[in-house]
Design a protein around this motif. Structure first.
Motif, mmCIF file in Angstrom:
data_model
loop_
_atom_site.group_PDB
_atom_site.id
_atom_site.type_symbol
_atom_site.label_atom_id
_atom_site.label_comp_id
_atom_site.label_asym_id
_atom_site.label_seq_id
_atom_site.Cartn_x
_atom_site.Cartn_y
_atom_site.Cartn_z
ATOM 1 N N LYS A 37 0.905 -1.142 -0.063
ATOM 2 C CA LYS A 37 -0.122 0.058 -0.031
ATOM 3 C C LYS A 37 0.738 1.182 0.060
ATOM 4 C CE LYS A 37 -1.936 -0.879 3.956
ATOM 5 N NZ LYS A 37 -2.914 -0.799 4.910
ATOM 6 N N GLN A 38 0.292 2.268 -0.605
ATOM 7 C CA GLN A 38 1.015 3.611 -0.336
ATOM 8 C C GLN A 38 0.812 4.148 1.085
ATOM 9 O OE1 GLN A 38 -0.221 6.413 -3.137
ATOM 10 N NE2 GLN A 38 1.353 8.195 -2.705
ATOM 11 N N LEU A 39 1.709 4.483 1.716
ATOM 12 C CA LEU A 39 1.419 4.959 3.042
ATOM 13 C C LEU A 39 1.439 6.737 2.994
ATOM 14 C CD1 LEU A 39 3.799 2.816 5.122
ATOM 15 C CD2 LEU A 39 1.245 2.681 4.803
ATOM 16 N N PHE A 42 5.246 2.483 -6.951
ATOM 17 C CA PHE A 42 5.307 1.015 -6.683
ATOM 18 C C PHE A 42 3.994 0.564 -6.750
ATOM 19 C CE2 PHE A 42 9.581 1.489 -4.340
ATOM 20 C CZ PHE A 42 10.394 0.875 -5.337
ATOM 21 N N LEU A 43 3.104 1.144 -6.206
ATOM 22 C CA LEU A 43 1.795 0.691 -6.444
ATOM 23 C C LEU A 43 1.367 0.904 -8.041
ATOM 24 C CD1 LEU A 43 -1.125 -0.038 -4.633
ATOM 25 C CD2 LEU A 43 -1.652 2.343 -4.520
ATOM 26 N N THR A 78 -5.744 -0.939 -5.376
ATOM 27 C CA THR A 78 -6.296 0.480 -5.758
ATOM 28 C C THR A 78 -5.057 0.825 -6.695
ATOM 29 O OG1 THR A 78 -4.777 1.574 -3.895
ATOM 30 C CG2 THR A 78 -7.177 0.880 -3.312
ATOM 31 N N PRO A 79 -5.654 2.165 -7.644
ATOM 32 C CA PRO A 79 -4.712 2.960 -8.540
ATOM 33 C C PRO A 79 -3.558 3.409 -7.833
ATOM 34 C CG PRO A 79 -6.942 3.496 -8.884
ATOM 35 C CD PRO A 79 -7.066 2.750 -7.458
ATOM 36 N N GLY A 80 -2.473 3.225 -8.375
ATOM 37 C CA GLY A 80 -1.244 3.774 -8.073
ATOM 38 C C GLY A 80 -0.810 5.091 -8.813
ATOM 39 N N LEU A 81 0.348 5.519 -8.530
ATOM 40 C CA LEU A 81 1.022 6.647 -9.457
ATOM 41 C C LEU A 81 1.618 6.228 -10.501
ATOM 42 C CD1 LEU A 81 2.470 8.876 -6.561
ATOM 43 C CD2 LEU A 81 0.164 9.216 -7.450
ATOM 44 N N SER A 82 1.744 7.054 -11.633
ATOM 45 C CA SER A 82 2.421 6.805 -12.793
ATOM 46 C C SER A 82 3.748 7.317 -12.983
ATOM 47 C CB SER A 82 1.500 7.054 -13.879
ATOM 48 O OG SER A 82 1.212 8.262 -14.112
ATOM 49 N N ARG A 83 4.321 7.889 -12.030
ATOM 50 C CA ARG A 83 5.477 8.379 -12.049
ATOM 51 C C ARG A 83 6.804 7.472 -11.947
ATOM 52 N NH1 ARG A 83 5.960 13.959 -9.261
ATOM 53 N NH2 ARG A 83 7.984 13.700 -10.272
ATOM 54 N N ASN A 84 6.606 6.305 -11.879
ATOM 55 C CA ASN A 84 7.745 5.343 -11.791
ATOM 56 C C ASN A 84 8.937 5.640 -13.044
ATOM 57 O OD1 ASN A 84 6.898 3.388 -14.115
ATOM 58 N ND2 ASN A 84 4.970 3.220 -12.557
#
Length: 238
Positions: free
Chosen positions: A24-26, A68-69, A77-83
């Motif tokens: 999860k994103q904390l 990472f999400l 749940t959706p994550g960020l796309s800046r990986n």
């Protein structure tokens, strides 16, 4: 000036937190995010002169967890796309083995107080960074470049066997080059990188005698091969 790019060690620590958090994103205010922020600030990877006041702050760490999400195929749940490429590379290397990831992350954290004994990055121009990151790479190389210890190991093997044959391929510099190669060989530290910080002094049994070519191949493999594994590779190609 902007903050330096994240390096492999830092991404490993962040990915480990992502898994420990239950994938999860904390939020930035979470105690584990605050703890990681403090740890990254202590690690002597980036010089203070290269850091902005926002260096590895909790907001940035929370964002990396969101990245990472975004990479995680099991995300709920959706994550960020800046990986970025490094994050995706570390994901490929460790996502299938969270226990190994945890072990390496713990080793990097334990190594914080030992990094000062290792050579500076500028002293390692021809060394490829290991799977476990720069911090543990530097500690590994520092043990292999302890001249007094290496000399003791070579003298021990010479006394015992009468030669310095590579433990992987059998090459003997003295046999190939005569007097010019007499007494010459390299030593490879055989303790896994994730175990290095627990041993502040190196024993002779932790060094293997190898030729320069095999030593480079041991370092090149990801993850690092054991001498026996490299011996099997050579035998399979013979």
């Amino acid at each position: 000036m902007r903050n330096p790019d994240w390096v492999r060690d830092e991404v490993i620590l962040a990915m480990d937190l992502y898994f420990r958090a239950g994938r999860k994103q904390l939020p930035a205010e979470h105690e584990e995010v605050l703890r990681l922020s403090a740890l990254l600030s202590r690690l002597p990877i980036h010089p203070p002169s290269a850091r902005e006041v926002t260096f590895r702050n909790p907001n940035g760490i929370s964002m990396i967890l969101g990245n990472f999400l975004g990479i995680d195929p099991k995300r709920q749940t959706p994550g960020l796309s800046r990986n970025n490429q490094l994050q995706e590379e570390v994901w490929r290397d460790f996502a299938g083995s969270p226990d190994t990831l945890r072990h390496v992350a713990e080793a990097i954290e334990r190594a914080e107080s030992l990094v000062s004994e290792a050579p500076d990055e500028g002293d390692l121009p021809d060394i490829e960074e290991f799977l476990e990151g720069k911090t543990l790479t530097r500690l590994h190389i520092s043990r292999e470049r302890n001249r007094a210890l290496v000399r003791r190991k070579l003298d021990q093997i010479l006394t015992t066997t009468g030669c310095l044959a590579c433990e992987a391929c059998g090459f003997d510099f003295a046999r190939a080059y005569g007097d010019m190669g007499a007494g010459f060989a390299e030593c490879h530290h055989v303790v896994p990188l994730s175990e290095l910080p627990g041993a502040r002094s190196t024993r002779l049994a932790e060094l293997a005698v190898v030729c320069a070519n095999c030593h480079r191949m041991l370092h090149r493999a990801r993850p690092v091969l054991t001498v026996e594994e490299l011996r099997q590779v050579i035998a399979a190609l013979s």
